[in-house]
Design an enzyme around this catalytic site. Structure first.
Site, PDB file in Angstrom:
ATOM      1  N   LEU A  74       0.822  -1.203   0.000  1.00 52.42           N
ATOM      2  CA  LEU A  74       0.000   0.000   0.000  1.00 52.42           C
ATOM      3  C   LEU A  74       0.857   1.255   0.000  1.00 52.42           C
ATOM      4  CD1 LEU A  74      -2.212  -1.324   2.905  1.00 52.42           C
ATOM      5  CD2 LEU A  74      -2.938  -1.253   0.510  1.00 52.42           C
ATOM      6  N   ASP A  75       0.587   2.131  -0.941  1.00 56.88           N
ATOM      7  CA  ASP A  75       1.186   3.455  -0.905  1.00 56.88           C
ATOM      8  C   ASP A  75       0.647   4.198   0.324  1.00 56.88           C
ATOM      9  OD1 ASP A  75       2.590   5.765  -1.916  1.00 56.88           O
ATOM     10  OD2 ASP A  75       0.648   6.528  -2.568  1.00 56.88           O
ATOM     11  N   LEU A  76       1.335   5.228   0.758  1.00 53.64           N
ATOM     12  CA  LEU A  76       0.913   5.972   1.954  1.00 53.64           C
ATOM     13  C   LEU A  76       0.234   7.288   1.577  1.00 53.64           C
ATOM     14  CD1 LEU A  76       0.862   6.155   5.053  1.00 53.64           C
ATOM     15  CD2 LEU A  76       3.162   7.163   4.939  1.00 53.64           C
TER      16      LEU A  76
END
Length: 251
Positions: free
Chosen positions: A16-18
């Site tokens: 997951l990107d932040l």
């Protein structure tokens, strides 16, 4: 903080990107960028332009805005000086994200953060805002860029995550910008885009994302669909994690 128990070997993994995917980090990023441009005596871009700072590696963003190569380190230093003290906390988790992460964990999906933000910033952010408790190994499930001057791409961050987590099941990258899709493709992974982040219209599709999730409340189901495309079947997401209505993002 100790994270949830590790999922069994062979479990699917979602990276997951932040920024722009789990958190709305624009206020702090924009404020830090304004400080940097002012410190260099350069024109400060407007709010619309500064949205392009969210996601890509910081040196690339300054170069994109015309900062001379020899002054990029100076810009990065000014940016991070403000970011360390204030900017990193001018941030919020998108409404509904924790529930979606919990639903994915309940469905047996391993979760980790893979962000272009320096890891020394990403880990305390995930800790403070309650995201680490949903990740494989807690804050040890947060992978980011180095803080030094060593060039780092999203593909490099993904490589570090894969090396540490050694997945044996299917893997999908989830993010809101083109570099998420490009970084995933470098490892032969699919990238699922999200519409509530900072991409320009068509950016994710043009970069090769397999789809774009329109609302936060559809994230878990979309991730499971993407993973099922490689494995055939996965547990269904709990209906309680996908409300029929409600805000898409936080403030």
């Amino acid at each position: 903080m100790t994270g949830p128990a590790a999922a069994p070997t062979g479990a699917p993994l979602a990276l997951l990107d932040l920024d722009g995917t789990l958190t709305d980090s624009y206020p702090g990023i924009a404020a830090s960028a304004r400080v940097a441009f002012a410190a260099l005596g350069l024109p400060v871009p407007d709010d619309r332009a500064l949205r392009r700072f969210v996601g890509p590696p910081l040196p690339s963003s300054f170069a994109l805005f015309g900062v001379p190569p020899e002054r990029v380190p100076e810009a990065v230093e000014a940016y991070r000086g403000y970011f360390r003290e204030q900017g990193m906390w001018q941030n919020s988790v998108y409404d509904g994200v924790p529930e979606q992460l919990a639903a994915l964990r309940d469905a047996g999906v391993r979760l980790a953060v893979a962000t272009s933000k320096p890891e020394v910033f990403a880990r305390p952010i995930c800790q403070r805002y309650g995201l680490a408790e949903h990740l494989e190994g807690g804050v040890d499930g947060v992978f980011g860029a180095p803080l030094d001057d060593v060039p780092s791409t999203k593909a490099d961050v993904i490589a570090a995550a894969l090396a540490a987590l050694t997945p044996t099941g299917p893997v999908v990258m989830v993010g809101d910008r083109s570099h998420d899709a490009v970084g995933a493709a470098a490892h032969g992974l699919p990238c699922l885009g999200v519409a509530w982040g900072y991409a320009e219209p068509g950016e994710l599709e043009d970069a090769g994302a397999i789809g774009v999730v329109p609302r936060v409340d559809g994230l878990a189901a979309a991730v499971l669909d993407a993973l099922a495309g490689a494995t055939g079947t996965l547990p269904e997401v709990s209906a309680s994690a996908s409300p029929a209505a409600g805000p898409t993002t936080g403030t």
